[in-house]
Design an enzyme around this catalytic site. Structure first.
Site, PDB file in Angstrom:
ATOM      1  N   ARG A 166       0.828  -1.208   0.000  1.00 54.67           N
ATOM      2  CA  ARG A 166       0.000   0.000   0.000  1.00 54.67           C
ATOM      3  C   ARG A 166       0.871   1.271   0.000  1.00 54.67           C
ATOM      4  O   ARG A 166       0.500   2.292  -0.573  1.00 54.67           O
ATOM      5  CB  ARG A 166      -0.867   0.009   1.259  1.00 54.67           C
ATOM      6  CG  ARG A 166      -1.685   1.284   1.401  1.00 54.67           C
ATOM      7  CD  ARG A 166      -1.700   1.806   2.816  1.00 54.67           C
ATOM      8  NE  ARG A 166      -2.277   3.130   2.890  1.00 54.67           N
ATOM      9  CZ  ARG A 166      -3.570   3.392   3.038  1.00 54.67           C
ATOM     10  NH1 ARG A 166      -4.426   2.422   3.093  1.00 54.67           N
ATOM     11  NH2 ARG A 166      -3.993   4.631   3.108  1.00 54.67           N
ATOM     12  N   TYR A 169       2.314   4.161  -2.990  1.00 54.14           N
ATOM     13  CA  TYR A 169       1.754   5.464  -3.368  1.00 54.14           C
ATOM     14  C   TYR A 169       2.418   6.579  -2.557  1.00 54.14           C
ATOM     15  O   TYR A 169       2.909   7.568  -3.118  1.00 54.14           O
ATOM     16  CB  TYR A 169       0.241   5.452  -3.130  1.00 54.14           C
ATOM     17  CG  TYR A 169      -0.438   6.791  -3.309  1.00 54.14           C
ATOM     18  CD1 TYR A 169      -0.664   7.318  -4.567  1.00 54.14           C
ATOM     19  CD2 TYR A 169      -0.863   7.526  -2.196  1.00 54.14           C
ATOM     20  CE1 TYR A 169      -1.296   8.559  -4.726  1.00 54.14           C
ATOM     21  CE2 TYR A 169      -1.494   8.753  -2.345  1.00 54.14           C
ATOM     22  CZ  TYR A 169      -1.707   9.265  -3.606  1.00 54.14           C
ATOM     23  OH  TYR A 169      -2.327  10.479  -3.756  1.00 54.14           O
ATOM     24  N   ALA A 170       2.432   6.407  -1.237  1.00 52.09           N
ATOM     25  CA  ALA A 170       3.043   7.430  -0.377  1.00 52.09           C
ATOM     26  C   ALA A 170       4.513   7.607  -0.733  1.00 52.09           C
ATOM     27  O   ALA A 170       5.033   8.735  -0.751  1.00 52.09           O
ATOM     28  CB  ALA A 170       2.896   7.020   1.089  1.00 52.09           C
ATOM     29  N   ASN A 198      -8.077  14.159   2.833  1.00 51.32           N
ATOM     30  CA  ASN A 198      -9.395  13.553   2.624  1.00 51.32           C
ATOM     31  C   ASN A 198     -10.481  14.542   2.193  1.00 51.32           C
ATOM     32  O   ASN A 198     -11.440  14.805   2.924  1.00 51.32           O
ATOM     33  CB  ASN A 198      -9.818  12.775   3.879  1.00 51.32           C
ATOM     34  CG  ASN A 198      -9.022  11.474   3.996  1.00 51.32           C
ATOM     35  OD1 ASN A 198      -7.940  11.447   4.571  1.00 51.32           O
ATOM     36  ND2 ASN A 198      -9.527  10.413   3.399  1.00 51.32           N
ATOM     37  N   ARG A 216     -13.146   5.117  -2.846  1.00 50.49           N
ATOM     38  CA  ARG A 216     -12.845   5.385  -1.449  1.00 50.49           C
ATOM     39  C   ARG A 216     -14.049   5.013  -0.574  1.00 50.49           C
ATOM     40  O   ARG A 216     -15.076   4.573  -1.071  1.00 50.49           O
ATOM     41  CB  ARG A 216     -12.500   6.867  -1.272  1.00 50.49           C
ATOM     42  CG  ARG A 216     -11.300   7.297  -2.082  1.00 50.49           C
ATOM     43  CD  ARG A 216     -11.084   8.790  -1.925  1.00 50.49           C
ATOM     44  NE  ARG A 216     -10.042   9.266  -2.810  1.00 50.49           N
ATOM     45  CZ  ARG A 216     -10.247   9.616  -4.079  1.00 50.49           C
ATOM     46  NH1 ARG A 216     -11.445   9.552  -4.613  1.00 50.49           N
ATOM     47  NH2 ARG A 216      -9.245  10.039  -4.818  1.00 50.49           N
ATOM     48  N   VAL A 234     -13.472  -1.859   7.852  1.00 44.77           N
ATOM     49  CA  VAL A 234     -12.204  -2.572   7.784  1.00 44.77           C
ATOM     50  C   VAL A 234     -11.522  -2.468   9.153  1.00 44.77           C
ATOM     51  O   VAL A 234     -11.369  -1.358   9.686  1.00 44.77           O
ATOM     52  CB  VAL A 234     -11.310  -1.974   6.679  1.00 44.77           C
ATOM     53  CG1 VAL A 234      -9.922  -2.598   6.707  1.00 44.77           C
ATOM     54  CG2 VAL A 234     -11.961  -2.151   5.313  1.00 44.77           C
ATOM     55  N   ARG A 241      -9.839   9.950  10.169  1.00 43.63           N
ATOM     56  CA  ARG A 241      -9.532  10.856   9.069  1.00 43.63           C
ATOM     57  C   ARG A 241     -10.112  12.231   9.388  1.00 43.63           C
ATOM     58  O   ARG A 241     -11.100  12.340  10.117  1.00 43.63           O
ATOM     59  CB  ARG A 241     -10.183  10.359   7.760  1.00 43.63           C
ATOM     60  CG  ARG A 241      -9.701   8.989   7.270  1.00 43.63           C
ATOM     61  CD  ARG A 241      -8.283   9.059   6.755  1.00 43.63           C
ATOM     62  NE  ARG A 241      -7.832   7.816   6.134  1.00 43.63           N
ATOM     63  CZ  ARG A 241      -7.109   6.882   6.752  1.00 43.63           C
ATOM     64  NH1 ARG A 241      -6.787   7.011   8.034  1.00 43.63           N
ATOM     65  NH2 ARG A 241      -6.706   5.809   6.097  1.00 43.63           N
ATOM     66  N   SER A 321      -2.862   4.294   7.416  1.00 44.83           N
ATOM     67  CA  SER A 321      -2.621   5.459   8.272  1.00 44.83           C
ATOM     68  C   SER A 321      -3.658   5.381   9.375  1.00 44.83           C
ATOM     69  O   SER A 321      -4.851   5.261   9.084  1.00 44.83           O
ATOM     70  CB  SER A 321      -2.883   6.752   7.510  1.00 44.83           C
ATOM     71  OG  SER A 321      -1.970   6.933   6.487  1.00 44.83           O
TER      72      SER A 321
HETATM   73  N1  UDP Z   1     -12.661   1.567   4.636  1.00 39.81           N
HETATM   74  C1  UDP Z   1     -13.683   0.865   5.291  1.00 39.81           C
HETATM   75  N2  UDP Z   1     -14.720   0.382   4.544  1.00 39.81           N
HETATM   76  C2  UDP Z   1     -14.816   0.571   3.193  1.00 39.81           C
HETATM   77  C3  UDP Z   1     -13.772   1.293   2.525  1.00 39.81           C
HETATM   78  C4  UDP Z   1     -12.705   1.772   3.288  1.00 39.81           C
HETATM   79  O1  UDP Z   1     -13.650   0.671   6.526  1.00 39.81           O
HETATM   80  O2  UDP Z   1     -15.812   0.134   2.600  1.00 39.81           O
HETATM   81  C5  UDP Z   1     -11.577   2.164   5.461  1.00 39.81           C
HETATM   82  C6  UDP Z   1     -10.148   1.989   4.976  1.00 39.81           C
HETATM   83  O3  UDP Z   1      -9.607   0.786   5.449  1.00 39.81           O
HETATM   84  C7  UDP Z   1      -9.461   3.208   5.585  1.00 39.81           C
HETATM   85  C8  UDP Z   1     -10.551   4.266   5.595  1.00 39.81           C
HETATM   86  O4  UDP Z   1     -11.786   3.572   5.423  1.00 39.81           O
HETATM   87  O5  UDP Z   1      -9.090   2.946   6.925  1.00 39.81           O
HETATM   88  C9  UDP Z   1     -10.422   5.305   4.489  1.00 39.81           C
HETATM   89  O6  UDP Z   1     -10.210   4.642   3.270  1.00 39.81           O
HETATM   90  P1  UDP Z   1     -10.361   5.359   1.858  1.00 39.81           P
HETATM   91  O7  UDP Z   1     -10.353   4.287   0.813  1.00 39.81           O
HETATM   92  O8  UDP Z   1     -11.530   6.279   1.842  1.00 39.81           O
HETATM   93  O9  UDP Z   1      -9.050   6.236   1.650  1.00 39.81           O
HETATM   94  P2  UDP Z   1      -7.851   6.819   2.540  1.00 39.81           P
HETATM   95  O10 UDP Z   1      -8.433   7.813   3.483  1.00 39.81           O
HETATM   96  O11 UDP Z   1      -7.200   5.667   3.265  1.00 39.81           O
HETATM   97  O12 UDP Z   1      -6.955   7.443   1.517  1.00 39.81           O
END
Ligand code: UDP
Length: 360
Positions: A166, A169-170, A198, A216, A234, A241, A321
């Site tokens: 993962r 990207y970073a 975000n 997302r 997840v 965020r 993160s």
């Molecule tokens: N996530 C979740 N359920 C989902 C999609 C994402 O719990 O259906 C979580 C993901 O693991 C992360 C957070 O939501 O911890 C934000 O993920 P996102 O894909 O929006 O992007 P990020 O903020 O990580 O760039």
């Protein structure tokens, strides 16, 4: 709105995406002209007729793409070209590296060659994890927000191991930032780096069932509302965020593009709303609550909230993160910018957009 002394000819690469579309509207309303380059135009349909907007439908990876010519015709270049969804970092890590580093480098080098100013989009992902996540059980107060408040020029980056891909990207974004900084040190590039925290708003992503991509979290939860299905958390939705309204973000980035008095030269800016911090579980609950109390048709089935293991949801290579709060003193001091929207307001407006788009 403050009157402009002069208007700019802006080249926006990636103008058809979520940020690019809102930003182009904002810049056009400020009186600038915008040439937008993108593969897609479905998010900028209403801009195509605007007299100040020129659309170039183009994949920047094509060999025929004349980046230097377009750069030379602009006063300032905005580079938004990116794969910026965690689902893609896990499924297509090499594509993520090549687009976010190799292709972005070509744009930066064209700006160097033509002496043009570059506004480069990076990411708050570069900060990675907090000290509290990296050293579990070792801190007296792991919940202290100061541990997760990131400053552009002082905070160290904490990324996971290579096996957690993962972080490609970073890493790509971080390296790109370091190369721009090095060009700046040699006096060969006038640049400003934006680290978005975000951004959220209408058109953020397609719903998961609408396209084969991997959006997302917001569209996943939105679709669960629309269909009365499951919002999947997840790893329990424990990560946090700071969601930032796209209108607030566009206002800040508009100032960065205009660069009053040259204050943005060789600067990095966090662009985010520190007051809008929420856990992903909190986001699910807030969206379900808004849907139930304000948006759903009477009798509509409400979504349920369930936990899923990260490996099941994303496959191998996932990491995350845990918490990231922007320190925005630099944007406040140099640009006089302050985010205005709170999360509930932003979510309601964004959810209404998706409900309307889906005929609900
Ligand atoms: N996530 C979740 N359920 C989902 C999609 C994402 O719990 O259906 C979580 C993901 O693991 C992360 C957070 O939501 O911890 C934000 O993920 P996102 O894909 O929006 O992007 P990020 O903020 O990580 O760039």
């Amino acid at each position: 709105m403050v009157a402009l002394e002069s208007t700019l000819r802006i080249l926006s690469l990636g103008a058809g995406g979520f940020i690019g579309s809102h930003l182009a509207s904002h810049l056009l309303a400020r009186g600038h002209t915008v040439t937008g380059v993108d593969i897609h135009s479905d998010k900028i349909g209403e801009l195509l007729e605007h007299p100040g907007f020129t659309f170039v439908r183009q994949d920047i990876r094509d060999t025929g793409f004349e980046v230097e010519r377009l750069v030379a015709e602009a006063d300032v270049v905005i580079d938004l070209i990116a794969y910026a969804n965690p689902g893609l970092y896990l499924r297509q890590p090499l594509d993520v590296f090549h687009l976010n580093f190799t292709e972005n480098m070509k744009i930066a080098e064209a700006c160097v060659a033509r002496g043009r100013r570059l506004v480069q989009f990076s990411s708050c992902e570069v900060y990675g994890k907090t000290v509290a996540r990296a050293a579990p059980g070792k801190l007296i107060d792991p919940e202290d927000p100061a541990l997760a408040t990131f400053r552009e020029d002082e905070t160290d980056f904490i990324l996971g191991p290579v096996s957690k891909h993962r972080w490609i990207y970073a890493s790509a974004k971080q390296l790109l930032e370091r190369v721009l900084h090095a060009y700046g040190l040699e006096g060969r590039l006038d640049y400003t780096i934006v680290r978005p925290f975000n951004f959220i708003g209408p058109k953020i992503d397609y719903l998961p069932s609408d396209t084969p991509g991997f959006p997302r979290v917001f569209p996943h939860f939105m679709e669960a509302c629309l269909k009365g299905t499951q919002m999947k958390l997840v790893d329990g939705g424990r990560n946090r965020r700071c969601y930032t309204d796209i209108e607030d973000a566009a206002a800040c980035i508009g100032l960065i593009v205009e660069n009053p008095g040259g204050v943005c030269a060789r600067q990095i800016f966090n662009v985010g709303s520190p007051k809008n911090e929420v856990s992903i579980r909190g986001l699910a609950e807030l969206m379900r609550d808004l849907y139930a109390t304000k948006l759903a048709r009477p009798g509509a089935r409400l979504p349920s909230i369930v936990d899923v293991p990260a490996r099941e949801f994303y496959g191998p290579g996932y990491d995350d993160s845990d918490r990231r709060i922007p320190d925005i003193s630099k944007a406040r001091t140099l640009l006089g910018w302050e985010p205005r929207y709170d999360l509930r307001e932003t979510l309601e407006r964004t959810m209404r957009h998706y409900l309307a788009a889906n005929g609900s």
